[in-house]
Motif scaffolding. Structure first.
Motif, PDB file in Angstrom:
ATOM      1  N   CYS A   1      -2.753  -4.525  -0.233  1.00 44.73           N
ATOM      2  CA  CYS A   1      -2.022  -5.112   0.883  1.00 44.73           C
ATOM      3  C   CYS A   1      -2.971  -5.830   1.836  1.00 44.73           C
ATOM      4  CB  CYS A   1      -1.240  -4.018   1.617  1.00 44.73           C
ATOM      5  SG  CYS A   1      -0.116  -4.641   2.894  1.00 44.73           S
TER       6      CYS A   1
ATOM      7  N   ILE B   1       7.497  -2.022   4.320  1.00 45.83           N
ATOM      8  CA  ILE B   1       7.187  -3.266   5.018  1.00 45.83           C
ATOM      9  C   ILE B   1       8.361  -4.204   4.843  1.00 45.83           C
ATOM     10  CG2 ILE B   1       5.569  -5.185   5.214  1.00 45.83           C
ATOM     11  CD1 ILE B   1       3.498  -3.407   3.809  1.00 45.83           C
TER      12      ILE B   1
ATOM     13  N   CYS C   1       2.505  -8.790   2.494  1.00 44.29           N
ATOM     14  CA  CYS C   1       1.804  -8.070   3.551  1.00 44.29           C
ATOM     15  C   CYS C   1       1.393  -9.054   4.636  1.00 44.29           C
ATOM     16  CB  CYS C   1       0.580  -7.351   2.980  1.00 44.29           C
ATOM     17  SG  CYS C   1       0.983  -6.007   1.857  1.00 44.29           S
TER      18      CYS C   1
ATOM     19  N   LEU D   1       3.299  -5.330   9.303  1.00 42.12           N
ATOM     20  CA  LEU D   1       2.379  -4.194   9.265  1.00 42.12           C
ATOM     21  C   LEU D   1       2.271  -3.523  10.629  1.00 42.12           C
ATOM     22  CD1 LEU D   1      -0.526  -5.498   6.995  1.00 42.12           C
ATOM     23  CD2 LEU D   1       1.092  -3.682   6.478  1.00 42.12           C
TER      24      LEU D   1
END
Length: 309
Positions: free
Chosen positions: A92, A169, A174, A179
């Motif tokens: 990520c 998420i 990502c 995040l």
């Protein structure tokens, strides 16, 4: 610290399986076209001696950045289509690192290309003394170094952030904002650092691009011949289209009517930015450029003749 997270979109329902198949096909086709188009430009500008100009140098490196940027996201999107949404902590943060690094470098490279267009149109007689190989290499190296400077400080602080509220998420990839939404510590300093870095990158490069385009338009309008005006405008019109698309999509991602709608818009626009734009850009730069098209035809003929031997 959780070692595995899940990247998915909220409110996803089982009856959307057909939509997943369509998205998979769409992303597969766009990714193959993006790889083919950008690799073609990179190869042609390396092999054909007529395309070894300074602007083609920037175009080759821009195609490489576009190909790298889309590779950071699309293979992951395609893998998610199989139903596995899990992503490791290291994977990520690696995706986030390269996304920001390549994205910031791409904005700086667009500004450098705009400067090259400005010199080519407004300072034609001094072009060879202003834009030469050493300057091109320095500008390109500066783009990469700026990308590293943008990502390294937030990256260092992000490694100390604790994630304990959730492991889901709410995004296809990502990204920094999703995040930060699942952290359980104070991230105000990190959020401000990210905001300042993003705003500075957009503002600095956008000012340089707008100024270059303004001087280019003013110079073109002052040309006495209509034919010369059309030729001069055609020289940088493709670049202006790409700049408008790139800045338009990224600005649109951060102008949200509401937080709920903003998440949905970001998910959709992020897919378009990472899939459609890298496909369109090679066609914009090649289909209406007679030199690139001629190089493509010559290369295709050579390959055909060699294959017949």
């Amino acid at each position: 610290m959780k070692k595995y997270w899940k990247t998915e979109v909220t409110n996803e329902k089982p009856h959307r399986d057909k939509l997943k198949v369509l998205i998979f096909i769409f992303l597969s086709l766009t990714y193959m076209m993006s790889v083919t188009g950008n690799l073609t430009i990179t190869t042609l500008t390396l092999l054909d001696p007529h395309l070894k100009t300074h602007m083609r140098f920037f175009l080759r490196n821009y195609s490489f950045l576009e190909l790298s940027f889309t590779t950071v996201f699309i293979p992951r999107f395609l893998y998610m289509s199989s139903g596995d949404y899990t992503v490791t902590y290291n994977a990520c943060f690696t995706q986030l690192f390269f996304a920001v690094f390549l994205g910031a470098s791409e904005f700086l490279l667009l500004a450098a290309m705009s400067y090259g267009c400005y010199v080519g149109i407004c300072k034609t007689l001094y072009y060879t003394t202003i834009i030469y190989n050493r300057v091109c290499n320095q500008l390109f190296l500066g783009c990469w170094l700026y990308g590293l400077m943008i990502i390294l400080p937030p990256r260092g602080m992000g490694l100390d952030v604790e994630f304990c509220d959730s492991n889901i998420i709410d995004h296809f990839a990502c990204d920094a904002a999703p995040l930060l939404d699942i952290t359980c510590c104070d991230t105000q300093v990190l959020e401000r650092m990210i905001l300042v870095s993003a705003v500075l990158t957009l503002i600095i490069t956008l000012v340089l691009v707008v100024l270059s385009c303004a001087y280019i338009v003013r110079t073109i309008l002052r040309l006495p011949s209509a034919q010369r005006r059309r030729k001069a405008f055609s020289t940088c019109s493709f670049h202006m289209i790409v700049v408008s698309m790139t800045y338009g999509t990224f600005i649109f991602m951060y102008i949200k009517p509401s937080e709920k709608d903003g998440v949905a818009l970001n998910n959709v626009v992020s897919v378009l930015v990472t899939s459609v734009a890298p496909v369109i850009n090679p066609f914009i730069y090649t289909l209406r450029n007679k030199h690139v098209m001629q190089a493509f035809r010559d290369t295709f003929i050579r390959i055909t003749l060699i294959s017949k031997l």
